[in-house]
Design an enzyme around this catalytic site. Structure first.
Site, PDB file in Angstrom:
ATOM      1  N   TYR A 132      33.706  -1.218  47.919  1.00  0.00           N
ATOM      2  CA  TYR A 132      34.361  -0.326  48.873  1.00  0.00           C
ATOM      3  C   TYR A 132      35.159  -1.530  50.164  1.00  0.00           C
ATOM      4  O   TYR A 132      36.652  -1.354  50.401  1.00  0.00           O
ATOM      5  CB  TYR A 132      33.410   0.624  49.691  1.00  0.00           C
ATOM      6  N   CYS A 185      36.361   7.606  40.714  1.00  0.00           N
ATOM      7  CA  CYS A 185      35.810   7.036  41.894  1.00  0.00           C
ATOM      8  C   CYS A 185      34.385   6.339  41.740  1.00  0.00           C
ATOM      9  O   CYS A 185      34.022   5.841  42.116  1.00  0.00           O
ATOM     10  CB  CYS A 185      35.021   8.217  43.255  1.00  0.00           C
ATOM     11  N   HIS A 186      33.710   6.850  40.739  1.00  0.00           N
ATOM     12  CA  HIS A 186      32.465   6.387  39.861  1.00  0.00           C
ATOM     13  C   HIS A 186      32.374   4.722  39.181  1.00  0.00           C
ATOM     14  O   HIS A 186      31.665   4.101  39.865  1.00  0.00           O
ATOM     15  CB  HIS A 186      32.294   6.947  38.744  1.00  0.00           C
TER      16      HIS A 186
END
Length: 164
Positions: A104, A134-135
């Site tokens: 992130y 997004c995984h």
């Protein structure tokens, strides 16, 4: 004034049933059935249609992905609905290569955000899972954190890509 036409169809994947959505000629949604924010942004009325070219193309993309090929998100016309910040984050996700992960914090630095937590919020609302990968985003220590489709599906996708 153009009238938007929404179409929806399903895809049986090796990791669970997927709902695909399109607006006009662009993919606008890909959700695991029952995931958080399932079909968010879809109108109450839509057409179920298996012959829509964009939905067929999206299914072919998924067939390639689950066959171990590495299709690129840019092979599809996509139109995810979100804020300007969400759009920036989702574009950054597309740049994470198949078989790799980013944190992130990595994504926050890439988009110039002050908070990895804000990036996490945008990632959690990604309406086109897998294709906008997004995984591939993990916690700072490499932990499997947050995934709207569920951590088990995230792990299966990363295992499929040879990341874990």
């Amino acid at each position: 004034m153009e009238i938007n036409q929404f179409f929806i169809d399903e895809y049986d994947s090796p990791v669970g049933k997927i709902t695909l959505a399109a607006v006009n000629d662009a993919l606008c949604g890909l959700w695991f059935v029952g995931q958080k924010y399932y079909c968010a942004g879809m109108p109450e009325k839509f057409t179920t249609c298996v012959d829509t070219p964009i939905l067929q193309h999206a299914k072919q993309w998924l067939d390639k992905y689950f066959a171990g090929m590495q299709p690129c998100a840019t092979e599809l016309k996509i139109s995810p609905h979100g804020t300007e910040f969400q759009q920036q984050v989702w574009h950054a996700l597309i740049d994470i290569p198949y078989g790799h992960v980013a944190t992130y914090g990595d994504i926050a630095r890439r988009v110039g955000a002050k908070s990895p937590r804000a990036v996490g919020g945008a990632i959690g609302h990604n309406p086109i899972s897998i294709i906008i990968p997004c995984h591939r985003v993990v916690g700072a220590n490499g932990n499997m954190t947050g995934y709207a489709g569920g951590i088990q599906i995230k792990q299966k996708l990363l295992l499929h890509e040879g990341t874990i």
